[in-house]
Design a protein around this motif. Structure first.
Motif, mmCIF file in Angstrom:
data_model
loop_
_atom_site.group_PDB
_atom_site.id
_atom_site.type_symbol
_atom_site.label_atom_id
_atom_site.label_comp_id
_atom_site.label_asym_id
_atom_site.label_seq_id
_atom_site.Cartn_x
_atom_site.Cartn_y
_atom_site.Cartn_z
ATOM 1 N N UNK A 86 7.705 -1.458 -3.043
ATOM 2 C CA UNK A 86 9.140 -0.736 -2.910
ATOM 3 C C UNK A 86 9.732 0.812 -2.615
ATOM 4 N N UNK A 87 8.438 1.362 -3.330
ATOM 5 C CA UNK A 87 8.593 3.054 -3.610
ATOM 6 C C UNK A 87 8.275 3.784 -1.856
ATOM 7 N N UNK A 88 7.453 2.983 -1.240
ATOM 8 C CA UNK A 88 7.525 2.802 0.057
ATOM 9 C C UNK A 88 8.389 2.474 0.717
ATOM 10 N N UNK A 89 9.831 1.743 -0.433
ATOM 11 C CA UNK A 89 9.950 1.201 1.428
ATOM 12 C C UNK A 89 9.964 0.421 2.028
ATOM 13 N N UNK A 90 8.401 -0.955 1.630
ATOM 14 C CA UNK A 90 8.509 -2.429 2.053
ATOM 15 C C UNK A 90 8.529 -3.012 0.874
ATOM 16 N N UNK A 91 8.689 -4.057 1.474
ATOM 17 C CA UNK A 91 7.828 -5.152 1.005
ATOM 18 C C UNK A 91 6.868 -5.550 0.377
ATOM 19 N N UNK A 92 6.664 -6.235 -0.849
ATOM 20 C CA UNK A 92 5.364 -6.403 -0.874
ATOM 21 C C UNK A 92 4.546 -7.808 -0.678
ATOM 22 N N UNK A 93 3.358 -7.565 -0.315
ATOM 23 C CA UNK A 93 3.153 -9.146 0.755
ATOM 24 C C UNK A 93 1.996 -9.510 -0.984
ATOM 25 N N UNK A 94 2.514 -10.818 -0.799
ATOM 26 C CA UNK A 94 1.759 -11.993 -1.774
ATOM 27 C C UNK A 94 1.137 -12.968 -0.994
ATOM 28 N N UNK A 95 0.156 -13.666 -2.144
ATOM 29 C CA UNK A 95 0.070 -15.338 -1.977
ATOM 30 C C UNK A 95 0.302 -15.970 -2.789
ATOM 31 N N UNK A 96 0.459 -17.359 -3.173
ATOM 32 C CA UNK A 96 0.913 -18.246 -4.404
ATOM 33 C C UNK A 96 -0.041 -19.332 -3.293
ATOM 34 N N UNK A 97 -0.989 -19.409 -5.052
ATOM 35 C CA UNK A 97 -2.352 -20.284 -4.374
ATOM 36 C C UNK A 97 -2.275 -21.518 -6.017
ATOM 37 N N UNK A 98 -1.371 -22.697 -5.521
ATOM 38 C CA UNK A 98 -0.975 -23.948 -5.808
ATOM 39 C C UNK A 98 -2.849 -25.189 -6.238
ATOM 40 N N UNK A 99 -2.950 -25.610 -7.342
ATOM 41 C CA UNK A 99 -3.816 -26.129 -7.250
ATOM 42 C C UNK A 99 -4.991 -25.535 -7.000
ATOM 43 N N UNK A 100 -5.428 -24.759 -7.816
ATOM 44 C CA UNK A 100 -7.058 -23.853 -7.716
ATOM 45 C C UNK A 100 -7.080 -24.694 -9.491
ATOM 46 N N UNK A 101 -9.093 -23.831 -9.109
ATOM 47 C CA UNK A 101 -10.248 -24.500 -9.749
ATOM 48 C C UNK A 101 -9.136 -24.419 -11.012
ATOM 49 N N UNK A 102 -9.649 -24.857 -12.292
ATOM 50 C CA UNK A 102 -8.764 -24.977 -13.000
ATOM 51 C C UNK A 102 -9.204 -23.704 -13.856
ATOM 52 N N UNK A 103 -10.106 -23.635 -14.017
ATOM 53 C CA UNK A 103 -10.229 -21.900 -14.703
ATOM 54 C C UNK A 103 -9.242 -20.960 -14.787
ATOM 55 N N UNK A 104 -8.643 -21.076 -13.400
ATOM 56 C CA UNK A 104 -8.413 -19.454 -12.851
ATOM 57 C C UNK A 104 -6.538 -19.256 -13.473
ATOM 58 N N UNK A 105 -5.728 -20.754 -13.721
ATOM 59 C CA UNK A 105 -4.815 -20.174 -14.536
ATOM 60 C C UNK A 105 -4.774 -19.176 -16.075
ATOM 61 N N UNK A 106 -6.290 -19.683 -16.317
ATOM 62 C CA UNK A 106 -6.520 -19.164 -18.061
ATOM 63 C C UNK A 106 -6.776 -17.313 -17.745
ATOM 64 N N UNK A 107 -7.470 -17.081 -16.672
ATOM 65 C CA UNK A 107 -6.820 -15.570 -16.598
ATOM 66 C C UNK A 107 -5.669 -15.164 -15.703
ATOM 67 N N UNK A 108 -5.116 -15.674 -15.496
ATOM 68 C CA UNK A 108 -3.845 -15.163 -14.884
ATOM 69 C C UNK A 108 -3.005 -15.324 -15.777
ATOM 70 N N UNK A 109 -3.495 -16.213 -16.955
ATOM 71 C CA UNK A 109 -2.384 -16.481 -18.420
ATOM 72 C C UNK A 109 -2.440 -15.115 -19.553
#
Length: 497
Positions: A195-218
């Motif tokens: 936003x400080x550059x005047x731009x929106x942030x690119x994002x990806x939302x990955x749903x149903x990933x391998x089971x360990x990934x939500x634990x590192x996300x948390x």
């Protein structure tokens, strides 16, 4: 056993009796959420829904992906399976393993050429998020929540930091979502740089990933730390990622569903309320939140959407957020040179308690003059860290207490904490506004008081502790072993671990 995608995880759980296939058509409006909530509260197997009475076929939903099981000695079986750990792993085992991995060198992900989620791809105006089975989870929710267990991928404009996180996202329409983007959280920090550059942030939302990934996300890691590399260090293998189609990001290649787009901090929409991890839903709690604009939707054939129904313990906020939080705090306390045995966020306390256990010789090893001073040093580390930002109450007890046994913890807290002496209080400490009991002024200021409860022996006792009058502590080891071995010989039924 490495479970590198959600389908392998489900089949593994099915073999363990931890999956309940639900073939009967279920309504996305409240019925599905109510079933998942009852599964948490009865410790029933994770429900896998295959038909919906109010939505077309073509997708499935997995509820309670990392809830507790009810097999004796294996209540954390879904957590252990998610993290490639032995299925009888205890809370101590998991916290210790996660904390230990923080000292290992990162193993960065590898980029693969393609992924199963690209079996079906829509881009631009063809995107329609309403094709997905997005449930209304709680009676009183402000909308339908698509993301309750997905990995949000974001990267700073200079490419120096790729953040994986988890935060709720509510569906607005076929191409827009909104959700929590807190300025103090990492996705908010990354978005602010764009936003400080005047731009929106690119994002990806990955749903149903391998089971360990939500634990590192948390896991509340420090800023500028790449979660993918830290999870690689824990698993001792690189994660697989794949390049997105419309944004310059790589997302977990294991995703069942992949959503791409841009987050606009300067565009707001009403979000919430929603039933939350503390166990409450505050009516009239809608807030203005930033908007996610979606540019691509990809998914596997017969894709599976994982769903968490937040609320009273125990659900995934308490397992996949609470356990990694305790692990990071344990690591932080040890780095600070404090003698601690373990740390634990009791599930029933909904992330409002942290228990720290210490050895009998903590005075000699810490150099602290007394219990209150020692508790204050613990509080300074905990409350000064990202991991401890949410925690308002710390309980310090000797390590003869098992903090993962709530019955034992309640007994120890009741009998060892003096009501007037030894506690360390902290005023005007930064606090997450999601804490359940905060007054409105504290929510607005994001500041409150916090406390470390002193459950250590009185200073005048030195290292002396009374003998616990219990089976495990009150008899010689040979008597404990003899009675345990002969239990059925006496005529009693077997006792689980």
């Amino acid at each position: 056993m490495s479970l590198t995608d959600l389908r392998a995880y489900i089949e593994h759980l099915r073999g363990l009796g931890e999956i309940q296939d639900v073939a009967a058509p279920v309504a996305l409006d409240l019925e599905l959420g109510a079933i998942v909530r009852r599964c948490y509260e009865t410790r029933s197997p994770a429900p896998l829904f295959t038909a919906f009475s109010d939505h077309p076929a073509g997708f499935r939903i997995l509820g309670a992906p990392a809830g507790l099981g009810r097999q004796p000695g294996r209540q954390l079986i879904r957590v252990a399976a998610s993290l490639d750990m032995p299925l009888d792993s205890t809370g101590h085992d998991i916290v210790s393993a996660l904390a230990g991995s923080l000292d290992l060198p990162a193993i960065d992900p590898v980029i693969v050429d393609t992924a199963p989620c690209f079996e079906n791809v829509t881009i631009g105006d063809a995107v329609d998020l309403t094709r997905l089975p997005v449930p209304l989870l709680h009676c009183g929710d402000g909308g339908r929540y698509l993301n309750t267990w997905g990995c949000i991928v974001a990267r700073t404009p200079d490419g120096s930091w790729t953040n994986w996180s988890i935060a709720r996202m509510m569906l607005l329409d076929g191409r827009r979502m909104t959700g929590l983007v807190a300025a103090e959280q990492h996705v908010g920090m990354v978005a602010r740089r764009w936003a400080d550059l005047g731009k929106p942030m690119p994002f990806a939302l990955a749903l149903g990933v391998e089971p360990s990934i939500p634990f590192i996300c948390g896991m509340p890691l420090p800023a500028q730390v790449n979660e993918a590399g830290r999870l690689g260090a824990f698993l001792q293998r690189p994660l697989r990622t794949v390049r997105c189609r419309t944004v310059d990001l790589e997302a977990p290649a294991s995703a069942e569903i992949l959503i791409e787009g841009h987050l606009h901090l300067d565009e707001m929409a009403e979000e919430g309320p929603m039933g939350e991890f503390a166990g409450y839903l505050w009516s009239g709690g809608a807030m203005k939140r930033p908007v996610y604009h979606v540019s691509a939707l990809s998914h596997r054939n017969d894709a599976i959407l994982p769903v968490v129904v937040a609320g009273e313990p125990v659900e995934e906020n308490h397992t996949a957020w609470g356990i990694p939080t305790a692990a990071v705090i344990l690591h932080d306390l040890r780095v600070a040179g404090l003698p601690v045995t373990t740390a634990w966020c009791p599930f029933e306390a909904a992330l409002h308690w942290l228990v720290v256990t210490v050895p009998r010789d903590w005075r000699r090893r810490s150099g602290a003059e007394g219990g209150q001073q020692f508790c204050r040093r613990i509080g300074e580390v905990v409350f000064g860290s990202k991991a401890g930002a949410l925690i308002p109450k710390v309980i310090v007890v000797p390590d003869d207490v098992d903090p993962t046994d709530t019955k034992e913890l309640v007994w120890a807290f009741a009998t060892r904490c003096h009501p007037l002496e030894g506690h360390a209080t902290f005023e005007h400490i930064a606090a997450a506004p999601l804490l359940a009991y905060l007054r409105t002024s504290e929510k607005i200021s994001a500041s409150t008081g916090k406390i470390v409860y002193n459950g250590l022996p009185p200073d005048e006792w030195g290292e002396m502790l009374p003998i616990r009058a219990s089976f495990r502590h009150g008899y010689p080891a040979e008597i404990v072993a003899r009675v345990t071995d002969r239990w059925q010989e006496y005529g009693f039924d077997p006792v689980g671990p």
